[in-house]
Every structure is written in structure tokens, then in C-alpha cells.
Scaffold this active site. Structure first.
Site, PDB file in Angstrom:
ATOM      1  N   GLU A   1       0.801  -1.298   0.180  1.00 49.09           N
ATOM      2  CA  GLU A   1       0.199  -0.287  -0.045  1.00 49.09           C
ATOM      3  C   GLU A   1       0.828   1.281   0.037  1.00 49.09           C
ATOM      4  O   GLU A   1       1.713   1.292   0.547  1.00 49.09           O
ATOM      5  CB  GLU A   1      -1.027   0.073   1.197  1.00 49.09           C
ATOM      6  CG  GLU A   1      -1.726   0.979   1.330  1.00 49.09           C
ATOM      7  CD  GLU A   1      -2.573   0.918   2.345  1.00 49.09           C
ATOM      8  OE1 GLU A   1      -3.459   0.153   2.602  1.00 49.09           O
ATOM      9  OE2 GLU A   1      -2.796   1.871   3.322  1.00 49.09           O
TER      10      GLU A   1
ATOM     11  N   THR B   1      -3.801   4.717  -1.628  1.00 49.12           N
ATOM     12  CA  THR B   1      -4.723   5.371  -0.582  1.00 49.12           C
ATOM     13  C   THR B   1      -5.724   6.385  -1.058  1.00 49.12           C
ATOM     14  O   THR B   1      -5.255   7.245  -2.072  1.00 49.12           O
ATOM     15  CB  THR B   1      -4.213   5.572   0.584  1.00 49.12           C
ATOM     16  OG1 THR B   1      -3.619   6.674   0.899  1.00 49.12           O
ATOM     17  CG2 THR B   1      -3.678   4.190   1.233  1.00 49.12           C
ATOM     18  N   TYR B   2      -6.757   7.008  -0.412  1.00 45.71           N
ATOM     19  CA  TYR B   2      -7.437   7.990  -0.836  1.00 45.71           C
ATOM     20  C   TYR B   2      -7.260   8.813   0.498  1.00 45.71           C
ATOM     21  O   TYR B   2      -7.912   8.549   1.381  1.00 45.71           O
ATOM     22  CB  TYR B   2      -9.024   7.728  -1.079  1.00 45.71           C
ATOM     23  CG  TYR B   2      -9.702   8.705  -1.801  1.00 45.71           C
ATOM     24  CD1 TYR B   2      -9.745   8.784  -3.172  1.00 45.71           C
ATOM     25  CD2 TYR B   2     -10.359   9.851  -1.281  1.00 45.71           C
ATOM     26  CE1 TYR B   2     -10.250   9.594  -3.855  1.00 45.71           C
ATOM     27  CE2 TYR B   2     -11.078  10.786  -2.041  1.00 45.71           C
ATOM     28  CZ  TYR B   2     -10.999  10.691  -3.547  1.00 45.71           C
ATOM     29  OH  TYR B   2     -11.441  11.591  -4.254  1.00 45.71           O
TER      30      TYR B   2
ATOM     31  N   ALA C   1     -19.402   2.231   3.559  1.00 47.00           N
ATOM     32  CA  ALA C   1     -18.674   1.362   2.489  1.00 47.00           C
ATOM     33  C   ALA C   1     -19.504   0.668   1.813  1.00 47.00           C
ATOM     34  O   ALA C   1     -19.272   0.650   0.606  1.00 47.00           O
ATOM     35  CB  ALA C   1     -17.707   0.869   3.184  1.00 47.00           C
TER      36      ALA C   1
ATOM     37  N   HIS D   1     -14.563  -1.696  14.669  1.00 48.78           N
ATOM     38  CA  HIS D   1     -14.339  -0.266  14.438  1.00 48.78           C
ATOM     39  C   HIS D   1     -14.583   0.932  15.452  1.00 48.78           C
ATOM     40  O   HIS D   1     -15.459   0.505  16.278  1.00 48.78           O
ATOM     41  CB  HIS D   1     -15.380   0.177  13.115  1.00 48.78           C
ATOM     42  CG  HIS D   1     -14.820   1.642  12.480  1.00 48.78           C
ATOM     43  ND1 HIS D   1     -15.570   2.692  12.983  1.00 48.78           N
ATOM     44  CD2 HIS D   1     -13.870   1.974  11.476  1.00 48.78           C
ATOM     45  CE1 HIS D   1     -15.142   3.723  12.389  1.00 48.78           C
ATOM     46  NE2 HIS D   1     -14.130   3.402  11.425  1.00 48.78           N
TER      47      HIS D   1
ATOM     48  N   LYS E   1     -21.342  -6.238   4.541  1.00 42.01           N
ATOM     49  CA  LYS E   1     -20.512  -5.393   3.430  1.00 42.01           C
ATOM     50  C   LYS E   1     -19.659  -6.424   2.589  1.00 42.01           C
ATOM     51  O   LYS E   1     -19.381  -6.401   1.362  1.00 42.01           O
ATOM     52  CB  LYS E   1     -19.476  -4.684   4.386  1.00 42.01           C
ATOM     53  CG  LYS E   1     -18.637  -3.737   3.606  1.00 42.01           C
ATOM     54  CD  LYS E   1     -17.862  -2.817   4.512  1.00 42.01           C
ATOM     55  CE  LYS E   1     -16.918  -3.147   5.162  1.00 42.01           C
ATOM     56  NZ  LYS E   1     -16.121  -2.069   5.752  1.00 42.01           N
TER      57      LYS E   1
ATOM     58  N   GLN F   1      -7.161  -3.832   8.877  1.00 41.02           N
ATOM     59  CA  GLN F   1      -6.425  -3.001   9.388  1.00 41.02           C
ATOM     60  C   GLN F   1      -5.276  -3.560  10.224  1.00 41.02           C
ATOM     61  O   GLN F   1      -5.152  -4.888  10.326  1.00 41.02           O
ATOM     62  CB  GLN F   1      -7.088  -2.311  10.440  1.00 41.02           C
ATOM     63  CG  GLN F   1      -6.519  -0.863  11.070  1.00 41.02           C
ATOM     64  CD  GLN F   1      -6.115   0.046  10.362  1.00 41.02           C
ATOM     65  OE1 GLN F   1      -4.913  -0.191   9.707  1.00 41.02           O
ATOM     66  NE2 GLN F   1      -6.835   1.134  10.137  1.00 41.02           N
TER      67      GLN F   1
HETATM   68  P1  FAD Z   1     -17.683   1.288   7.126  1.00 46.56           P
HETATM   69  O1  FAD Z   1     -17.855  -0.255   6.695  1.00 46.56           O
HETATM   70  O2  FAD Z   1     -18.185   2.274   6.468  1.00 46.56           O
HETATM   71  O3  FAD Z   1     -18.055   1.422   8.685  1.00 46.56           O
HETATM   72  C1  FAD Z   1     -18.016   2.421   9.452  1.00 46.56           C
HETATM   73  C2  FAD Z   1     -18.706   2.253  10.858  1.00 46.56           C
HETATM   74  O4  FAD Z   1     -20.030   2.007  10.574  1.00 46.56           O
HETATM   75  C3  FAD Z   1     -18.300   1.018  11.621  1.00 46.56           C
HETATM   76  O5  FAD Z   1     -18.666   1.167  12.894  1.00 46.56           O
HETATM   77  C4  FAD Z   1     -19.470  -0.269  11.158  1.00 46.56           C
HETATM   78  O6  FAD Z   1     -19.551  -1.091  11.987  1.00 46.56           O
HETATM   79  C5  FAD Z   1     -20.818   0.977  11.034  1.00 46.56           C
HETATM   80  N1  FAD Z   1     -21.638   0.341  10.075  1.00 46.56           N
HETATM   81  C6  FAD Z   1     -21.329   0.021   8.615  1.00 46.56           C
HETATM   82  N2  FAD Z   1     -22.324  -0.227   8.210  1.00 46.56           N
HETATM   83  C7  FAD Z   1     -23.378   0.198   8.730  1.00 46.56           C
HETATM   84  C8  FAD Z   1     -24.847   0.289   8.703  1.00 46.56           C
HETATM   85  N3  FAD Z   1     -25.652  -0.165   7.569  1.00 46.56           N
HETATM   86  N4  FAD Z   1     -25.653   0.623   9.663  1.00 46.56           N
HETATM   87  C9  FAD Z   1     -25.062   1.343  10.869  1.00 46.56           C
HETATM   88  N5  FAD Z   1     -23.487   1.150  11.101  1.00 46.56           N
HETATM   89  C10 FAD Z   1     -22.845   0.790  10.210  1.00 46.56           C
HETATM   90  N6  FAD Z   1      -9.415   5.680   5.141  1.00 46.56           N
HETATM   91  C11 FAD Z   1      -8.977   6.772   4.312  1.00 46.56           C
HETATM   92  O7  FAD Z   1      -9.521   7.989   4.512  1.00 46.56           O
HETATM   93  N7  FAD Z   1      -8.580   6.647   2.850  1.00 46.56           N
HETATM   94  C12 FAD Z   1      -7.947   5.420   2.631  1.00 46.56           C
HETATM   95  O8  FAD Z   1      -7.390   5.287   1.718  1.00 46.56           O
HETATM   96  C13 FAD Z   1      -8.170   4.428   3.694  1.00 46.56           C
HETATM   97  N8  FAD Z   1      -7.611   3.226   3.439  1.00 46.56           N
HETATM   98  C14 FAD Z   1      -7.850   1.966   4.199  1.00 46.56           C
HETATM   99  C15 FAD Z   1      -7.466   0.951   3.998  1.00 46.56           C
HETATM  100  C16 FAD Z   1      -7.796  -0.236   5.034  1.00 46.56           C
HETATM  101  C17 FAD Z   1      -7.268  -1.838   4.532  1.00 46.56           C
HETATM  102  C18 FAD Z   1      -8.102  -0.179   5.979  1.00 46.56           C
HETATM  103  C19 FAD Z   1      -8.475  -1.086   7.249  1.00 46.56           C
HETATM  104  C20 FAD Z   1      -8.814   1.400   6.422  1.00 46.56           C
HETATM  105  C21 FAD Z   1      -8.491   2.343   5.462  1.00 46.56           C
HETATM  106  N9  FAD Z   1      -9.123   3.748   5.676  1.00 46.56           N
HETATM  107  C22 FAD Z   1      -8.795   4.692   4.922  1.00 46.56           C
HETATM  108  C23 FAD Z   1      -9.702   3.968   7.163  1.00 46.56           C
HETATM  109  C24 FAD Z   1     -11.357   3.822   6.886  1.00 46.56           C
HETATM  110  O9  FAD Z   1     -11.676   4.782   5.758  1.00 46.56           O
HETATM  111  C25 FAD Z   1     -11.638   4.258   8.223  1.00 46.56           C
HETATM  112  O10 FAD Z   1     -11.542   3.272   9.102  1.00 46.56           O
HETATM  113  C26 FAD Z   1     -13.467   4.636   8.235  1.00 46.56           C
HETATM  114  O11 FAD Z   1     -13.447   5.276   9.734  1.00 46.56           O
HETATM  115  C27 FAD Z   1     -14.319   3.499   8.207  1.00 46.56           C
HETATM  116  O12 FAD Z   1     -14.180   2.888   6.966  1.00 46.56           O
HETATM  117  P2  FAD Z   1     -14.623   1.518   6.767  1.00 46.56           P
HETATM  118  O13 FAD Z   1     -14.933   1.353   5.187  1.00 46.56           O
HETATM  119  O14 FAD Z   1     -14.100   0.490   7.432  1.00 46.56           O
HETATM  120  O15 FAD Z   1     -16.221   1.587   7.205  1.00 46.56           O
END
Ligand code: FAD
Length: 286
Positions: free
Chosen positions: A17, A48-49, A123, A147, A163, A173
């Protein structure tokens, strides 16, 4: 092979990455890291974004550069938080037009006041949008310790499983103990989802900075890991040496337990990843 889905079907993936540079100095570091790591022939590399809307151009530029000037297969990250639904569709279309087949769909962390768009909240919604636009290979993030915005681990696992059912694979992570990965994999499998979960690997080269990054993602570096890396003293070199050793041992254990892929968080440096590879016997030590 251009799609991570096909690579995973064919065997274990090894990937790196990178983050998009903000200035000339960071650009030089990235260029050097790519040059040093390309000979390890990663299955794919991810970009990454980083931050808000400005990443649209930065991430796209790195993906384009990788496609034009290297034989590496890129995966573009994209977060919901910085854009409207329309913009997210445009950005994904842009990645596809460049020839990028792989997307990591993310929620993203909240941005400073006024910059978050709130049209797509999670996501999973970005995965759905990506599918509608024909993105063929989509990954999502997984958090072994849960998370930080989740009220509890069970609900986080439930949303992760849902998801992952929509997506093709997940990347975790970073974490430091095998059991953290196995628990996550078992929890998701118990919910009937068996998509590949790639392990995110962060070799510890500075304990303080890894602890800071861990804290931001709601994770606490286990005490046993802190004790292990500081066993030879608190000096930078001593910690680094044990950090690399620990990462190599974790990778070996994960491979033994059938991990579908190892994804290295390089922070745009190459040395730690190359040292872990050498300890795994995957390249000669340099
Ligand atoms: P999501 O899947 O959107 O979940 C976020 C929270 O909402 C979680 O607590 C989840 O349990 C909850 N949730 C999910 N769906 C629902 C629903 N339907 N109803 C209620 N609650 C729900 N960040 C960046 O800014 N840029 C990057 O490039 C980046 N790359 C990453 C790469 C990896 C491999 C990892 C592990 C993380 C990365 N991150 C990045 C960090 C990530 O954006 C953050 O952790 C962010 O806060 C959550 O994103 P997510 O896609 O994991 O969350």
C-alpha cells in the site's frame, strides 16, 4: 491478471500500500519506494484516498502513473465521505477509463466541518454503487479489534459480514497477533460469509508512531507486543530489529493458517517490507 479477484482465485497474494504524495519531497519518496519494491513482484499495489476531495486528483494521478510507467497492477482506494454520489460515480468511471479494475471501497473518517458530504454513509453503499457502474473487483476494509465508531464488536462484525457479502474481498487494519486475525475470520465465517480476508501487515519500525496510528484506528498495540519489541532496549535500532522479526513471524504464522493474502502498509518506504520478505526467505537479504 489485472483483477484481484482472479489473483485470489489463483493463490496467495502479496501486495503493497502507498499513499499519494502531497509535495515534491513525498513524490521522490514514493518514486523510490516503488522502484525498490517493484522487483519483489507484488500481486498488486494499492493507492490510498488521503484526506478529502483533493485526493481525487492525487490518487488518480498515482494510479495513472502506475498504469503508464510500470507493470504493477493498481487498486484505487475511494472514501464515501468527501464526495456526493454523483462525484463518486464520476471518480469510479475515471478509474475504469484509465484501466484500473480494482477498487477498495471505504467509508472514510469524518472530515473537518463542512467538508463531509453525507450522501453515502457507509462503505457498503459505495460497493453497491461500484457494482452498478460495473466495477469488477471490489474490496472493503475490516477491523480486527472492531471499528472505533461501533457501539460494540458484535454489531461491527455483523455490518462487516454484510458488507463483505456484497464485495469480493476484505483487507484488515494492521494487527500484531495471529489470534486477532483468526477471531475476525471465524466471526465472519460464523455469519455465513467466506470471502477472502487479506491481512494488513505493519512492521514496527517506530513504536511511538505505530501506537499513534493504532490509537487513531481504535486499536491498542497488545502489551505482549510492546514488551517483545522493547525487550532489547528503547533505542530505535533495537525496536526496529524486533519489530521486523515480529512482522516476519506473524506473516509466517498467517501463511501457515491459510491467509489468502498479505498486504503491507509501506508508508511509502521500502526497507521494512524488503527485510520482512528476506526473513520469510522470499528474497535474498541485502
Ligand atoms: P464502514 O464499513 O463504512 O463502517 C464504518 C462504521 O459504521 C463501523 O463502525 C461499522 O460497523 C458501521 N456500519 C457499517 N454499516 C452500517 C450500517 N448499515 N448501519 C449502521 N452502522 C454501520 N481511510 C481513508 O480516508 N483513506 C484510505 O485510503 C483508507 N484506506 C484504508 C485501507 C484499509 C485496508 C483499512 C482497514 C482502512 C482504511 N481507511 C482509509 C480507514 C477507513 O476509512 C476508516 O476506518 C473509516 O472510519 C471507516 O471506513 P470503513 O470502510 O471501514 O467503514
Amino acid at each position: 491478471m489485472k483483477r484481484i479477484t482472479e489473483m485470489l482465485a489463483a493463490g496467495t497474494t502479496f501486495s503493497f500500500e502507498f499513499f499519494p504524495p502531497r509535495d515534491d519531497r513525498e513524490q521522490r519518496l514514493l518514486t523510490q519506494a516503488i522502484r525498490d519494491l517493484a522487483p519483489l513482484r507484488p500481486s498488486f499495489v494499492s493507492v490510498t484516498y488521503r484526506g478529502g476531495a483533493a485526493s481525487r486528483h492525487r490518487t488518480t494521478a498515482v494510479v495513472e502513473d502506475l498504469l503508464r510507467t510500470t507493470s504493477l497492477v493498481p487498486m484505487a482506494h475511494l472514501t464515501c465521505v468527501a464526495h456526493t454520489r454523483f462525484e463518486l460515480g464520476e471518480i469510479m468511471g475515471g478509474f475504469r477509463a484509465l484501466g484500473c479494475e480494482n477498487l477498495l471501497a471505504l467509508g472514510g473518517d469524518p472530515l473537518p466541518e463542512g467538508q463531509s458530504k453525507h450522501e453515502l454513509a457507509y462503505a457498503s453503499e459505495l460497493v453497491r454503487l461500484g457494482r452498478r457502474l460495473g466495477f469488477p473487483s471490489i474490496g472493503v476494509a475490516a477491523h480486527p479489534a472492531g471499528h472505533p465508531r461501533s457501539p460494540d464488536l458484535a454489531s461491527d462484525r455483523r455490518y462487516l459480514a454484510a458488507k463483505l457479502e456484497l464485495a469480493d474481498f476484505a483487507i484488515t487494519q494492521f494487527f500484531f497477533e495471529l489470534d486477532e486475525y483468526l477471531r475476525l475470520r471465524d466471526d465472519v465465517a460464523e455469519r455465513g460469509v467466506r470471502k477472502p480476508i487479506l491481512a494488513g501487515i505493519m512492521p514496527i519500525t517506530s513504536l511511538a508512531s505505530v501506537q499513534r496510528m493504532a490509537e487513531l484506528s481504535g486499536y491498542r498495540v497488545p502489551d505482549a507486543v510492546v514488551a517483545r519489541v522493547t525487550a532489547g532496549g528503547e533505542g530505535h535500532d533495537a525496536i526496529r530489529e524486533r519489530g521486523i522479526e515480529l512482522a516476519a513471524e506473524l506473516c509466517a504464522a498467517l501463511l501457515e493458517h491459510g491467509v489468502p493474502g498479505l498486504h503491507f502498509y509501506t508508508l511509502n518506504f521500502s526497507r521494512a517490507t524488503r527485510e520482512v520478505y528476506a526473513k520469510l526467505g522470499m528474497v535474498p537479504a541485502s
